[in-house]
Design an enzyme around this catalytic site. Sequence first.
Site, PDB file in Angstrom:
ATOM      1  N   ARG A 104     -73.293 -26.800  49.236  1.00  0.00           N
ATOM      2  CA  ARG A 104     -72.221 -26.596  47.746  1.00  0.00           C
ATOM      3  C   ARG A 104     -72.505 -28.590  47.798  1.00  0.00           C
ATOM      4  O   ARG A 104     -71.753 -28.891  48.303  1.00  0.00           O
ATOM      5  CB  ARG A 104     -70.868 -26.925  47.814  1.00  0.00           C
ATOM      6  CG  ARG A 104     -70.315 -25.636  48.025  1.00  0.00           C
ATOM      7  CD  ARG A 104     -68.734 -25.060  47.752  1.00  0.00           C
ATOM      8  NE  ARG A 104     -68.255 -26.235  49.079  1.00  0.00           N
ATOM      9  CZ  ARG A 104     -66.652 -25.594  48.573  1.00  0.00           C
ATOM     10  NH1 ARG A 104     -65.745 -25.236  47.382  1.00  0.00           N
ATOM     11  NH2 ARG A 104     -66.789 -27.228  48.937  1.00  0.00           N
ATOM     12  N   THR A 108     -70.201 -31.038  41.896  1.00  0.00           N
ATOM     13  CA  THR A 108     -70.202 -30.195  40.992  1.00  0.00           C
ATOM     14  C   THR A 108     -69.227 -29.171  41.539  1.00  0.00           C
ATOM     15  O   THR A 108     -69.455 -27.332  40.879  1.00  0.00           O
ATOM     16  CB  THR A 108     -72.035 -29.541  40.341  1.00  0.00           C
ATOM     17  OG1 THR A 108     -72.571 -29.148  41.264  1.00  0.00           O
ATOM     18  CG2 THR A 108     -71.993 -30.419  39.994  1.00  0.00           C
ATOM     19  N   ASP A 199     -62.180 -28.025  56.679  1.00  0.00           N
ATOM     20  CA  ASP A 199     -63.835 -28.323  56.024  1.00  0.00           C
ATOM     21  C   ASP A 199     -64.462 -27.404  57.160  1.00  0.00           C
ATOM     22  O   ASP A 199     -64.593 -28.153  58.650  1.00  0.00           O
ATOM     23  CB  ASP A 199     -65.002 -29.517  55.969  1.00  0.00           C
ATOM     24  CG  ASP A 199     -66.084 -29.073  55.486  1.00  0.00           C
ATOM     25  OD1 ASP A 199     -67.251 -28.690  56.435  1.00  0.00           O
ATOM     26  OD2 ASP A 199     -66.284 -29.980  54.723  1.00  0.00           O
ATOM     27  N   ASP A 202     -67.637 -28.964  59.243  1.00  0.00           N
ATOM     28  CA  ASP A 202     -67.210 -30.607  60.086  1.00  0.00           C
ATOM     29  C   ASP A 202     -66.133 -29.974  61.060  1.00  0.00           C
ATOM     30  O   ASP A 202     -66.507 -30.917  62.346  1.00  0.00           O
ATOM     31  CB  ASP A 202     -66.550 -31.601  59.076  1.00  0.00           C
ATOM     32  CG  ASP A 202     -67.338 -32.179  57.684  1.00  0.00           C
ATOM     33  OD1 ASP A 202     -68.875 -31.827  58.101  1.00  0.00           O
ATOM     34  OD2 ASP A 202     -67.421 -32.555  56.881  1.00  0.00           O
TER      35      ASP A 202
HETATM   36  C1  PRP Z   1     -68.296 -24.467  52.832  1.00  0.00           C
HETATM   37  C2  PRP Z   1     -67.853 -22.915  53.519  1.00  0.00           C
HETATM   38  C3  PRP Z   1     -68.539 -22.043  52.453  1.00  0.00           C
HETATM   39  C4  PRP Z   1     -68.367 -22.736  51.565  1.00  0.00           C
HETATM   40  C5  PRP Z   1     -67.489 -22.117  50.614  1.00  0.00           C
HETATM   41  O1  PRP Z   1     -69.708 -24.769  53.428  1.00  0.00           O
HETATM   42  O2  PRP Z   1     -68.832 -22.596  54.983  1.00  0.00           O
HETATM   43  O3  PRP Z   1     -70.515 -21.961  52.638  1.00  0.00           O
HETATM   44  O4  PRP Z   1     -68.027 -23.774  51.672  1.00  0.00           O
HETATM   45  O5  PRP Z   1     -67.442 -22.809  49.345  1.00  0.00           O
HETATM   46  P1  PRP Z   1     -67.228 -22.158  47.859  1.00  0.00           P
HETATM   47  O6  PRP Z   1     -67.286 -20.703  48.328  1.00  0.00           O
HETATM   48  O7  PRP Z   1     -66.600 -22.861  47.018  1.00  0.00           O
HETATM   49  O8  PRP Z   1     -68.615 -21.875  47.768  1.00  0.00           O
HETATM   50  P2  PRP Z   1     -70.357 -26.134  52.775  1.00  0.00           P
HETATM   51  O9  PRP Z   1     -70.990 -26.331  51.446  1.00  0.00           O
HETATM   52  O10 PRP Z   1     -69.143 -27.356  52.987  1.00  0.00           O
HETATM   53  O11 PRP Z   1     -71.915 -26.268  54.128  1.00  0.00           O
HETATM   54  P3  PRP Z   1     -71.265 -25.985  55.215  1.00  0.00           P
HETATM   55  O12 PRP Z   1     -71.089 -24.979  55.689  1.00  0.00           O
HETATM   56  O13 PRP Z   1     -72.945 -27.036  55.654  1.00  0.00           O
HETATM   57  O14 PRP Z   1     -70.807 -27.492  56.240  1.00  0.00           O
HETATM   58  N1  URA Z   2     -65.292 -25.092  52.377  1.00  0.00           N
HETATM   59  C1  URA Z   2     -64.842 -25.383  53.829  1.00  0.00           C
HETATM   60  O1  URA Z   2     -65.127 -26.215  54.819  1.00  0.00           O
HETATM   61  N2  URA Z   2     -63.473 -25.050  53.035  1.00  0.00           N
HETATM   62  C2  URA Z   2     -62.613 -25.421  51.700  1.00  0.00           C
HETATM   63  O2  URA Z   2     -61.715 -24.957  52.933  1.00  0.00           O
HETATM   64  C3  URA Z   2     -63.775 -24.633  50.673  1.00  0.00           C
HETATM   65  C4  URA Z   2     -65.133 -24.254  51.313  1.00  0.00           C
END
Ligand code: PRP
Ligand code: URA
Length: 208
Positions: A104, A108, A199, A202
Amino acid sequence: MGKFHIMDHPLIQHKLSIIRNKNTGTNEFREVVNEISNLMAFEVTRDMPLKDVDIETPMGTAHAKELAGKKVAIVPILRAGIGMVDGILHLLPSARVGHIGMFRDEDTLEPHEYFCKLPSDISDREVLVVDPMLATGGSAIMAIDALKKRGAKNIKFVCLVSAPEGVKALEEAHPDIDIYAAALDDKLENGYIVPGLGDAGDRLFGTK
Ligand code: PRP
Ligand code: URA
């Protein structure tokens, strides 16, 4: 029309409280995410087709059941979805694993696809798309778009924590799929689920 399922089994709810706790460290977080995913897989596969078989027991013939052999693919959305794979594979050891990379944009909140590698027979498989968080729904919607474009027809989405906004968006974009979640939380704040668990990527991988 797909259904929204909340997995309210006491073991799932207890373990979810462990990973919500901000004092839970990376090791335990990763372990418990796997345990919850394993328990959820049990429910998610409840409608798997069975066939009749005759089994010779030491005492006679049992008119019994076995899985009809429907093939499964687990598709984690990278990164955080990876944390759910082993727990599901433990229950479905012959499932294949595909990967979809999404991140993400932090400003945005728009998702971007950066990787996609799927089993070649994805159109013949029941596909479990897994990601711990369903926030705005953007990542799940785009991942499922990508899967459908490549022929997947029979898709379920499995997450740990969902936000009402994400559930609504995903149901509108893909009304044919069932959504499974351990919790439906209150709201989104700056793209994060509240109260959520922070997160997920993380916390699973110890990055920050
Ligand atoms: C997080 C999570 C989802 C997404 C959810 O991933 O693991 O994939 O956000 O958010 P959304 O429903 O608003 O799209 P992130 O983009 O942080 O990537 P990561 O898993 O690499 O940390
Ligand atoms: N992605 C995450 O990892 N946590 C949230 O709360 C939303 C999106």
